[in-house]
Design an enzyme around this catalytic site. Structure first.
Site, PDB file in Angstrom:
ATOM      1  N   TRP A   1     118.412   8.976  28.192  1.00  0.00           N
ATOM      2  CA  TRP A   1     118.077   8.794  29.604  1.00  0.00           C
ATOM      3  C   TRP A   1     118.339   7.358  30.045  1.00  0.00           C
ATOM      4  CZ3 TRP A   1     112.683  11.526  30.449  1.00  0.00           C
ATOM      5  CH2 TRP A   1     112.868  12.909  30.329  1.00  0.00           C
TER       6      TRP A   1
ATOM      7  N   GLU B   1     101.300  15.111  48.112  1.00  0.00           N
ATOM      8  CA  GLU B   1     100.376  16.033  47.423  1.00  0.00           C
ATOM      9  C   GLU B   1      99.147  15.328  46.860  1.00  0.00           C
ATOM     10  OE1 GLU B   1     103.600  15.930  47.185  1.00  0.00           O
ATOM     11  OE2 GLU B   1     104.517  17.889  46.921  1.00  0.00           O
TER      12      GLU B   1
ATOM     13  N   LYS C   1     121.210  11.465  32.706  1.00  0.00           N
ATOM     14  CA  LYS C   1     121.198  11.963  31.323  1.00  0.00           C
ATOM     15  C   LYS C   1     122.588  11.777  30.743  1.00  0.00           C
ATOM     16  CE  LYS C   1     117.569  14.811  32.861  1.00  0.00           C
ATOM     17  NZ  LYS C   1     117.593  15.254  34.240  1.00  0.00           N
TER      18      LYS C   1
ATOM     19  N   THR D   1     105.892  17.841  53.130  1.00  0.00           N
ATOM     20  CA  THR D   1     106.651  16.956  52.235  1.00  0.00           C
ATOM     21  C   THR D   1     108.105  16.919  52.697  1.00  0.00           C
ATOM     22  OG1 THR D   1     107.271  18.752  50.782  1.00  0.00           O
ATOM     23  CG2 THR D   1     105.243  17.596  50.250  1.00  0.00           C
TER      24      THR D   1
HETATM   25  P1  AMP Z   1     106.285  11.421  49.317  1.00  0.00           P
HETATM   26  O1  AMP Z   1     105.552  12.663  49.018  1.00  0.00           O
HETATM   27  O2  AMP Z   1     107.358  11.594  50.333  1.00  0.00           O
HETATM   28  O3  AMP Z   1     105.356  10.311  49.664  1.00  0.00           O
HETATM   29  O4  AMP Z   1     107.056  10.982  47.991  1.00  0.00           O
HETATM   30  C1  AMP Z   1     106.386  10.829  46.768  1.00  0.00           C
HETATM   31  C2  AMP Z   1     107.330  10.251  45.745  1.00  0.00           C
HETATM   32  O5  AMP Z   1     107.702   8.924  46.116  1.00  0.00           O
HETATM   33  C3  AMP Z   1     106.728  10.089  44.369  1.00  0.00           C
HETATM   34  O6  AMP Z   1     106.739  11.292  43.631  1.00  0.00           O
HETATM   35  C4  AMP Z   1     107.624   9.025  43.759  1.00  0.00           C
HETATM   36  O7  AMP Z   1     108.836   9.577  43.282  1.00  0.00           O
HETATM   37  C5  AMP Z   1     107.932   8.144  44.945  1.00  0.00           C
HETATM   38  N1  AMP Z   1     107.045   6.981  44.944  1.00  0.00           N
HETATM   39  C6  AMP Z   1     105.905   6.810  45.612  1.00  0.00           C
HETATM   40  N2  AMP Z   1     105.397   5.584  45.379  1.00  0.00           N
HETATM   41  C7  AMP Z   1     106.231   4.967  44.517  1.00  0.00           C
HETATM   42  C8  AMP Z   1     106.265   3.689  43.893  1.00  0.00           C
HETATM   43  N3  AMP Z   1     105.333   2.772  44.120  1.00  0.00           N
HETATM   44  N4  AMP Z   1     107.286   3.420  43.061  1.00  0.00           N
HETATM   45  C9  AMP Z   1     108.255   4.326  42.816  1.00  0.00           C
HETATM   46  N5  AMP Z   1     108.300   5.548  43.387  1.00  0.00           N
HETATM   47  C10 AMP Z   1     107.287   5.866  44.227  1.00  0.00           C
END
Ligand code: AMP
Length: 537
Positions: free
Chosen positions: A438, A324, A433, A179
């Site tokens: 929020w 994840e 916040k 990640t």
């Molecule tokens: P990653 O593990 O790098 O793919 O990041 C995952 C995170 O990306 C998620 O927990 C979200 O915060 C963000 N994310 C993924 N898809 C979307 C989406 N369609 N809209 C908004 N945020 C997203």
């Protein structure tokens, strides 16, 4: 029932026999284009499996890749996992320190790298982290005096196309992806053969991604980011052709590839696809066969879907997921009754949401005390997830990353409406916040980005002596366009609650973009979190 293991080899064998003549096209080094079909692909995968075995790679070993989207990267996915080893895709956009950490942590035994990442490979070689074999993904020897490595195509040519795949348990580990590590060191997520197959089966279904054998799919999302959303597995499963764009991420080059190869389906993050959209708008044309698009990884701005759908007749599917969650967990397909009941405008607004959970995944929204948040489309809560392709613990960790009841806290704040459509409001660390209330930074950004003069917007919570945090908006305007703070304020005025109005606006040339194509809010916070305090009298 028989115990028929769900493995990546089962996908490989299926596509070879059922869709053997469907084509794979790969744009690789020095603008060369490589074309072959799934039968020839499977032969090369078996040659690579022989080569891996000859290097002493065994079940459970980690084999790393540092590569663009190419046919060779796809071959690595299947050969490494097929022999029972683990395909560890490294994001080359991470810092050298992070990459060194990841390779050491993963204990990678071999590294396959594209020529573009020679400097990273050389760094890893000199760091002596235990990587025993280095192979450049090329067809002939690139000259370098830095260190000795093998050449991929030569490695394959010396091997036979006969290989008997080992019988693997479906719970064998197959893939490893770290990640982005916005807090602390990156963390590894291991995917099993079973989780990959179930994710592919469900996600590709017509109710979900809708991948069909006549499709030509170009995963613009990199294969070093959550396995390109599983597309290297879910596309062959249903016999669609694939186009790999290599390093060609610039809109002009991408457009030409999509047009030349008659690509029907693309998938990518909003930043890259918005640039492509801009190019299509300037040409007033679209790649000739393109009619399906998957966007995810971050929220697209509110005109993104409308422009692709209304101006270019391209169906947009919006999804949400994380490293994840393999990653596809939700997709925004409209239920039949909503297609009938909602106006086109309402349908477009709904499509901006992240959608409904797929079979195999469950979601819930909770308050900080763990109580459930109602599904009314308004109440915010922490989003928890569990499912057949959701990670239980990070690689190398003794402890589970889920809570006592087996749910994984995503770190996202969301709403879910009466029809079960999820909307991501913010990352919990990004939500502002202000005086106990929020404010969604994402919603403010989306609205600001609809102002014609604005190219990109980012909002952070800046320290405030009275309200704890207040929104500060950073804006990138279109080239040669002048716009004042007052004009932005006026534009936002009737579109947001009055107390959401940012306390200040900063015009910048560009925003920091991280390794996975997302705006780096942490960098912005480091730089601007005191901006409001500093400007107080
Ligand atoms: P990653 O593990 O790098 O793919 O990041 C995952 C995170 O990306 C998620 O927990 C979200 O915060 C963000 N994310 C993924 N898809 C979307 C989406 N369609 N809209 C908004 N945020 C997203």
């Amino acid at each position: 029932m028989m115990n028929f293991p769900l493995t990546t080899v089962s996908i490989l064998k299926h596509v070879e026999t059922e869709y053997g003549n469907r084509e794979l096209v790969s744009y690789c080094e020095q603008d060369s284009v490589f074309r072959y079909n799934y039968v020839e692909f499977s032969q090369r995968v078996r040659q690579l499996a022989n080569s891996l075995i000859s290097k002493g790679i065994k079940k459970g070993d980690r084999v790393a890749t540092l590569a663009w989207n190419t046919h060779r990267h796809m071959e690595l996915y299947y050969a490494i996992s097929g022999i029972g080893a683990i395909c560890h895709t490294i994001n080359p956009r991470y810092s050298m320190d992070q990459i060194r950490y990841i390779v050491k942590h993963a204990g990678d035994k071999a590294l396959y790298f594209d020529g573009d990442f020679l400097a990273i490979a050389a760094m890893l070689h000199s760091a002596n982290l235990g990587v025993e074999h280095f192979t450049c993904l090329a067809n002939d020897k690139a000259s370098t005096e830095e260190f000795t490595f093998m050449v991929y195509d030569e490695e394959l040519q010396s091997q036979t196309t006969d290989f008997v795949w080992p019988e693997l348990d479906e719970n064998t580990n197959a893939g490893l992806c770290y990640t982005s590590g916005t807090t602390g060191n990156p963390k590894g997520v291991l995917y099993t053969h079973r989780s990959i197959c179930l994710h592919s089966l469900v996600s590709s279904h017509s109710e979900n991604l809708d991948i069909e054998s006549q499709d030509v799919v170009c995963p613009i999302v990199p294969m070093f980011h959550v396995n390109a959303w599983g597309l290297p597995y879910s596309v062959p499963l249903f016999g669609a052709s694939m186009v790999f764009a290599g390093a060609n991420m610039q809109p002009e080059k991408l457009y030409k590839i999509l047009d030349d190869e008659a690509v029907t389906y693309i998938a990518g993050v909003p930043t890259i696809l918005s640039a492509l959209l801009g190019h299509m708008e300037s040409k007033q044309m679209k790649p000739k066969a393109l009619h399906k698009l998957l966007v995810g990884g971050a929220a697209p701005n509110s005109t993104f879907i409308e422009k692709f759908e209304q101006n270019f007749s391209i169906d947009v599917l919006h999804g949400w997921g994380m490293t994840e969650t393999s990653p596809v967990a939700t997709l925004c397909k409209l239920k039949p009754h909503l297609k009938e009941e909602l106006t086109i405008g309402e349908q477009l607004a709904l499509k901006n949401k992240q959608g409904r959970k797929l079979y195999g995944v469950e979601l819930k929204l909770v308050n900080t005390d763990g109580s459930l948040v109602p599904h009314d489309g308004k109440s915010y809560g922490d989003l928890l997830v569990r499912g057949a392709w959701v990670s239980e613990r990070y690689y190398g960790s003794e402890t589970s990353s889920s809570n006592q009841d087996g749910w994984f806290a995503t770190g996202d704040i969301a709403t879910i409406d009466e029809n079960n459509y999820l909307q991501i409001v913010d990352r919990s660390k990004d939500v502002i916040k202000s005086g106990g209330e929020w404010i969604s930074s994402v919603e403010l950004e989306n609205i600001a980005a609809t102002m014609p003069e604005v190219q990109q917007a980012a909002v952070i919570g800046a320290f405030h002596p009275k309200w704890d945090e207040r929104p500060l908006m950073l804006l990138v305007t279109s080239p040669d366009v002048q716009v004042s703070k007052e004009e932005v304020k006026q534009f936002l005025q009737d579109k947001i609650p009055s107390w959401w109005m940012p306390d200040d606006f900063v015009f910048v040339k560009s925003l920091p973009i991280g390794a996975t194509g997302k705006i780096q809010k942490r960098d912005l916070r480091d730089k601007y979190q005191n901006a409001l305090v500093d400007s107080l009298p």
